[in-house]
Design a protein around this motif. Structure first.
Motif, PDB file in Angstrom:
ATOM      1  N   LEU A 167      74.924 -20.096  35.823  1.00 26.48           N
ATOM      2  CA  LEU A 167      74.988 -18.780  36.472  1.00 26.48           C
ATOM      3  C   LEU A 167      74.212 -18.720  37.787  1.00 26.48           C
ATOM      4  CD1 LEU A 167      74.419 -16.552  33.296  1.00 26.48           C
ATOM      5  CD2 LEU A 167      76.576 -16.836  34.538  1.00 26.48           C
ATOM      6  N   GLY A 168      73.245 -19.643  37.979  1.00 25.03           N
ATOM      7  CA  GLY A 168      72.382 -19.517  39.142  1.00 25.03           C
ATOM      8  C   GLY A 168      72.384 -20.668  40.115  1.00 25.03           C
ATOM      9  N   LYS A 169      73.192 -21.693  39.839  1.00 21.82           N
ATOM     10  CA  LYS A 169      73.116 -22.902  40.677  1.00 21.82           C
ATOM     11  C   LYS A 169      73.584 -22.671  42.115  1.00 21.82           C
ATOM     12  CE  LYS A 169      77.602 -24.488  38.929  1.00 21.82           C
ATOM     13  NZ  LYS A 169      78.288 -25.518  38.101  1.00 21.82           N
ATOM     14  N   ASP A 170      74.339 -21.590  42.358  1.00 19.92           N
ATOM     15  CA  ASP A 170      74.841 -21.344  43.718  1.00 19.92           C
ATOM     16  C   ASP A 170      73.903 -20.460  44.536  1.00 19.92           C
ATOM     17  OD1 ASP A 170      75.335 -19.114  42.077  1.00 19.92           O
ATOM     18  OD2 ASP A 170      76.954 -18.415  43.398  1.00 19.92           O
ATOM     19  N   VAL A 213      70.675 -13.690  38.156  1.00 27.41           N
ATOM     20  CA  VAL A 213      71.121 -14.403  36.953  1.00 27.41           C
ATOM     21  C   VAL A 213      71.246 -13.432  35.785  1.00 27.41           C
ATOM     22  CG1 VAL A 213      70.535 -16.199  35.281  1.00 27.41           C
ATOM     23  CG2 VAL A 213      70.157 -16.600  37.724  1.00 27.41           C
ATOM     24  N   LYS A 214      70.303 -12.503  35.658  1.00 27.19           N
ATOM     25  CA  LYS A 214      70.352 -11.498  34.586  1.00 27.19           C
ATOM     26  C   LYS A 214      71.604 -10.632  34.721  1.00 27.19           C
ATOM     27  CE  LYS A 214      68.961  -8.848  31.151  1.00 27.19           C
ATOM     28  NZ  LYS A 214      67.622  -8.318  30.976  1.00 27.19           N
ATOM     29  N   ASP A 253      71.524 -23.204  20.418  1.00 26.56           N
ATOM     30  CA  ASP A 253      71.483 -21.932  21.146  1.00 26.56           C
ATOM     31  C   ASP A 253      70.488 -21.995  22.301  1.00 26.56           C
ATOM     32  OD1 ASP A 253      73.373 -20.472  19.551  1.00 26.56           O
ATOM     33  OD2 ASP A 253      71.848 -20.315  18.000  1.00 26.56           O
ATOM     34  N   LEU A 254      69.344 -22.636  22.071  1.00 29.11           N
ATOM     35  CA  LEU A 254      68.334 -22.740  23.121  1.00 29.11           C
ATOM     36  C   LEU A 254      68.808 -23.672  24.232  1.00 29.11           C
ATOM     37  CD1 LEU A 254      65.094 -22.906  20.930  1.00 29.11           C
ATOM     38  CD2 LEU A 254      66.239 -20.909  21.902  1.00 29.11           C
ATOM     39  N   ASP A 255      69.498 -24.764  23.860  1.00 29.76           N
ATOM     40  CA  ASP A 255      70.079 -25.650  24.876  1.00 29.76           C
ATOM     41  C   ASP A 255      71.115 -24.890  25.705  1.00 29.76           C
ATOM     42  OD1 ASP A 255      68.533 -27.728  23.919  1.00 29.76           O
ATOM     43  OD2 ASP A 255      70.127 -28.532  22.637  1.00 29.76           O
ATOM     44  N   PHE A 256      71.905 -24.067  25.006  1.00 29.73           N
ATOM     45  CA  PHE A 256      72.916 -23.272  25.705  1.00 29.73           C
ATOM     46  C   PHE A 256      72.274 -22.345  26.726  1.00 29.73           C
ATOM     47  CE2 PHE A 256      75.152 -19.233  26.129  1.00 29.73           C
ATOM     48  CZ  PHE A 256      76.409 -19.644  26.545  1.00 29.73           C
ATOM     49  N   VAL A 257      71.147 -21.741  26.369  1.00 29.82           N
ATOM     50  CA  VAL A 257      70.462 -20.814  27.279  1.00 29.82           C
ATOM     51  C   VAL A 257      70.134 -21.507  28.600  1.00 29.82           C
ATOM     52  CG1 VAL A 257      68.290 -19.608  27.674  1.00 29.82           C
ATOM     53  CG2 VAL A 257      69.537 -19.255  25.539  1.00 29.82           C
ATOM     54  N   LEU A 258      69.555 -22.692  28.521  1.00 30.62           N
ATOM     55  CA  LEU A 258      69.181 -23.401  29.749  1.00 30.62           C
ATOM     56  C   LEU A 258      70.410 -23.830  30.525  1.00 30.62           C
ATOM     57  CD1 LEU A 258      66.198 -25.559  28.423  1.00 30.62           C
ATOM     58  CD2 LEU A 258      66.162 -23.271  29.428  1.00 30.62           C
ATOM     59  N   ASP A 259      71.441 -24.299  29.828  1.00 31.63           N
ATOM     60  CA  ASP A 259      72.690 -24.679  30.510  1.00 31.63           C
ATOM     61  C   ASP A 259      73.323 -23.474  31.202  1.00 31.63           C
ATOM     62  OD1 ASP A 259      72.410 -27.274  29.566  1.00 31.63           O
ATOM     63  OD2 ASP A 259      73.749 -26.966  27.846  1.00 31.63           O
ATOM     64  N   GLU A 260      73.326 -22.348  30.509  1.00 32.78           N
ATOM     65  CA  GLU A 260      73.977 -21.153  31.036  1.00 32.78           C
ATOM     66  C   GLU A 260      73.222 -20.595  32.241  1.00 32.78           C
ATOM     67  OE1 GLU A 260      76.995 -17.940  30.642  1.00 32.78           O
ATOM     68  OE2 GLU A 260      76.817 -20.110  30.406  1.00 32.78           O
ATOM     69  N   PRO A 300      66.883 -22.729  41.727  1.00 32.87           N
ATOM     70  CA  PRO A 300      68.199 -23.244  42.118  1.00 32.87           C
ATOM     71  C   PRO A 300      68.071 -24.463  43.034  1.00 32.87           C
ATOM     72  CG  PRO A 300      68.047 -20.868  42.490  1.00 32.87           C
ATOM     73  CD  PRO A 300      66.661 -21.356  42.219  1.00 32.87           C
ATOM     74  N   PRO A 301      69.118 -25.301  43.104  1.00 33.19           N
ATOM     75  CA  PRO A 301      69.076 -26.498  43.958  1.00 33.19           C
ATOM     76  C   PRO A 301      68.671 -26.217  45.400  1.00 33.19           C
ATOM     77  CG  PRO A 301      70.995 -26.582  42.533  1.00 33.19           C
ATOM     78  CD  PRO A 301      70.367 -25.236  42.311  1.00 33.19           C
ATOM     79  N   SER A 302      69.068 -25.055  45.935  1.00 31.47           N
ATOM     80  CA  SER A 302      68.769 -24.755  47.342  1.00 31.47           C
ATOM     81  C   SER A 302      67.286 -24.565  47.614  1.00 31.47           C
ATOM     82  CB  SER A 302      69.526 -23.494  47.779  1.00 31.47           C
ATOM     83  OG  SER A 302      69.045 -22.353  47.072  1.00 31.47           O
ATOM     84  N   LEU A 303      66.501 -24.339  46.565  1.00 33.25           N
ATOM     85  CA  LEU A 303      65.068 -24.075  46.743  1.00 33.25           C
ATOM     86  C   LEU A 303      64.182 -25.236  46.280  1.00 33.25           C
ATOM     87  CD1 LEU A 303      64.854 -20.361  45.448  1.00 33.25           C
ATOM     88  CD2 LEU A 303      65.256 -21.174  47.784  1.00 33.25           C
ATOM     89  N   ARG A 304      64.782 -26.252  45.697  1.00 34.95           N
ATOM     90  CA  ARG A 304      63.966 -27.273  45.026  1.00 34.95           C
ATOM     91  C   ARG A 304      63.176 -28.174  45.969  1.00 34.95           C
ATOM     92  NH1 ARG A 304      68.414 -28.787  40.310  1.00 34.95           N
ATOM     93  NH2 ARG A 304      68.419 -26.666  39.426  1.00 34.95           N
TER      94      ARG A 304
END
Length: 487
Positions: free
Chosen positions: A483-486, A435-436, A472-479, A412-416
């Motif tokens: 779900l986890g950016k916060d 995220v799961k 579908d694979l692009d969607f996985v990374l976007d999703e 996530p951005p907070s850890l990068r």
């Protein structure tokens, strides 16, 4: 006092059933009701478990907690049967609240996707309701299993054939291998037990499937005798590990096993599918030299669960001698046909489902070229996903994929901007579980995660289904990012 049996129409006395003339009309009505129920249920299956469950616009799952699901489902079993409409609703509910493993965005296990021919084969097996212990009980399925095993042996490289059978799952296949290796090393063990042998140990890699340790426990070796000990007799190599999708060097291991006369078994439950691909069969280089192979056709090759083969290079009836009990009510030697087709005494089971049909019909329908295309396409998509992960900020591969397993972290951005340290790993370890949880509750997709040795939790994507697209694979990374950016 009248005794009653419950049927589709209501109650019938035992006396009526014992009177053929009186019972026949009721039997006809019952059969008509049964056919009507099956037709209605099949329509529900087609609409809800096939059409809707494979629609990318629908949810992968409708998550409910155990307590919530208990409230939604009527789980009570009663003294009297319930109405047909209620039973059909039970069918709808069972489908609605189950995970849709045929959905294009289900990547959670080493099996996925819808294979229509295998599904139909499963329906036929259940309708016929036979057991594959003798030719007289399962003539068609016995010949199908024999033909499929012989074709698989050719793919392995056993030009002179061998032996084998289908059984319920790869774990059971691995246990067969251990038991067979012990029997070859110490035949007296079958009758005398553990007192007939020295302390025996098994060798496997750290990444080997846990069923090898379970075999050690079940067969009396003890789990502490899997890695170290006195007299090695069995070596397990893995072709496609569960988490990383790694392949042991079979040729090099075979050199050692041949030198010391050790039984070499290959757990190819996951990676065996590569054998149908000219491009990828090199991953199992040397497999023709091994003593036995476990291969799950319900994984990469998409047969319905379960469809697991255990194959042995030996042709001296070792499998039969190791497991036979000679039940006289099944395996009479003076039958009117060739009793070599009565394969049931090779198995530790009695009743055995004709699972080979579930993949034989697929192969018959699509041919070897299509099977090869499916494997090549799945591995190409796995490579595509790995390349996309490398391009995206906040995503990092755990290891370059060797097979269809793509393992990666989402940061996530907070850890990068944090330096690599135990503190970072500790925080990163908490990301994947959250995220799961969020993806399961939204129903958008389904992906597994786990830790590995000293590495914190990461995602494990498994690409199998022909219904999966790059989108579908692009969607996985976007999703995942959504779900986890916060966090």
């Amino acid at each position: 006092m009248n005794l009653y049996v419950i049927n589709f129409k209501g109650q019938t006395t035992v006396g009526e059933l014992m009177n053929p003339e009186k019972g026949s009309p009721g039997a006809v009505e019952d059969m008509e009701a049964a056919e009507s129920f099956i037709q209605q249920a099949m329509e529900i299956i087609l609409q809800e478990a096939v059409k809707k469950a494979t629609n990318v616009k629908e949810k992968v799952c409708e998550w409910r907690s155990p307590e919530q699901l208990k409230e939604l489902l009527d789980l009570e079993l009663k003294d009297t049967g319930e109405s047909e409409s209620k039973i059909l609703q039970c069918c709808r509910d069972a489908i609605r609240y189950s995970v849709k493993t045929g959905h294009p965005r289900f990547f959670n296990q080493l099996f996925a996707g819808l294979e229509p021919h295998s599904m139909v084969a499963s329906f036929i097996i259940e309708a016929i309701k036979t057991s594959q212990y003798t030719y007289e009980m399962a003539p068609v399925f016995t010949l199908i299993e024999d033909a499929l095993l012989k074709t698989m042996m050719k793919l392995i490289g056993w030009e002179e054939g061998g032996d084998g059978l289908f059984n319920p799952g790869g774990s059971m296949s691995n246990m067969y291998a251990v038991n067979l290796a012990r029997y070859r090393y110490c035949p007296d063990f079958k009758e005398i037990g553990m007192y007939a042998s020295p302390r025996l140990v098994m060798l496997t890699s750290q990444e080997g499937h846990y069923s090898i340790a379970k075999a050690a426990a079940l067969l009396g070796f003890g789990t502490k005798n899997v890695y170290v000990g006195a007299v090695p007799f069995f070596v397990n190599a893995t072709a496609g590990t569960t988490v990383l999708g790694a392949f042991d060097p079979i040729d090099e291991i075979a050199d050692i096993c041949e030198k010391h006369n050790l039984w070499l078994h290959v757990d190819a439950c996951w990676g065996g599918g590569a054998l149908v691909s000219k491009k990828h069969k090199h991953l199992l280089k040397g497999i023709q030299r091994v003593n036995s192979v476990a291969w799950n056709l319900h994984k990469m090759l998409m047969a319905t669960l379960q469809c697991s083969a255990f194959l042995v290079r030996d042709k001296s009836c070792l499998l039969q001698r190791c497991h036979c009990a000679g039940a006289s009510y099944l395996f009479q030697q003076d039958k009117f046909y060739d009793v070599s087709y009565d394969t049931g005494d090779k198995s530790v089971q009695c009743s055995r489902k004709p699972d080979a049909f579930k993949f034989w019909l697929v192969w018959k329908a699509v041919g070897t070229r299509e099977l090869e295309y499916r494997v090549d396409r799945a591995l190409a998509l796995a490579r595509y996903l790995a390349q996309e992960i490398k391009k995206r900020e906040g995503f990092s591969l755990v290891i370059e994929p060797e097979f269809a397993n793509v393992c990666f972290w989402y940061i996530p951005p907070s850890l990068r901007n944090l330096p690599e340290s135990p503190e970072l790993w500790k925080k990163l370890h908490t990301v994947a579980p959250v995220v799961k949880e969020r993806m399961m509750k939204s129903g958008s997709m389904m992906i597994g995660y786990q830790k590995h040795v000293d590495k914190p939790n990461f995602f494990r994507m498994v690409v199998i289904s022909p219904q999966v697209s790059r989108q579908d694979l692009d969607f996985v990374l976007d999703e995942i990012h959504s779900l986890g950016k916060d966090l």
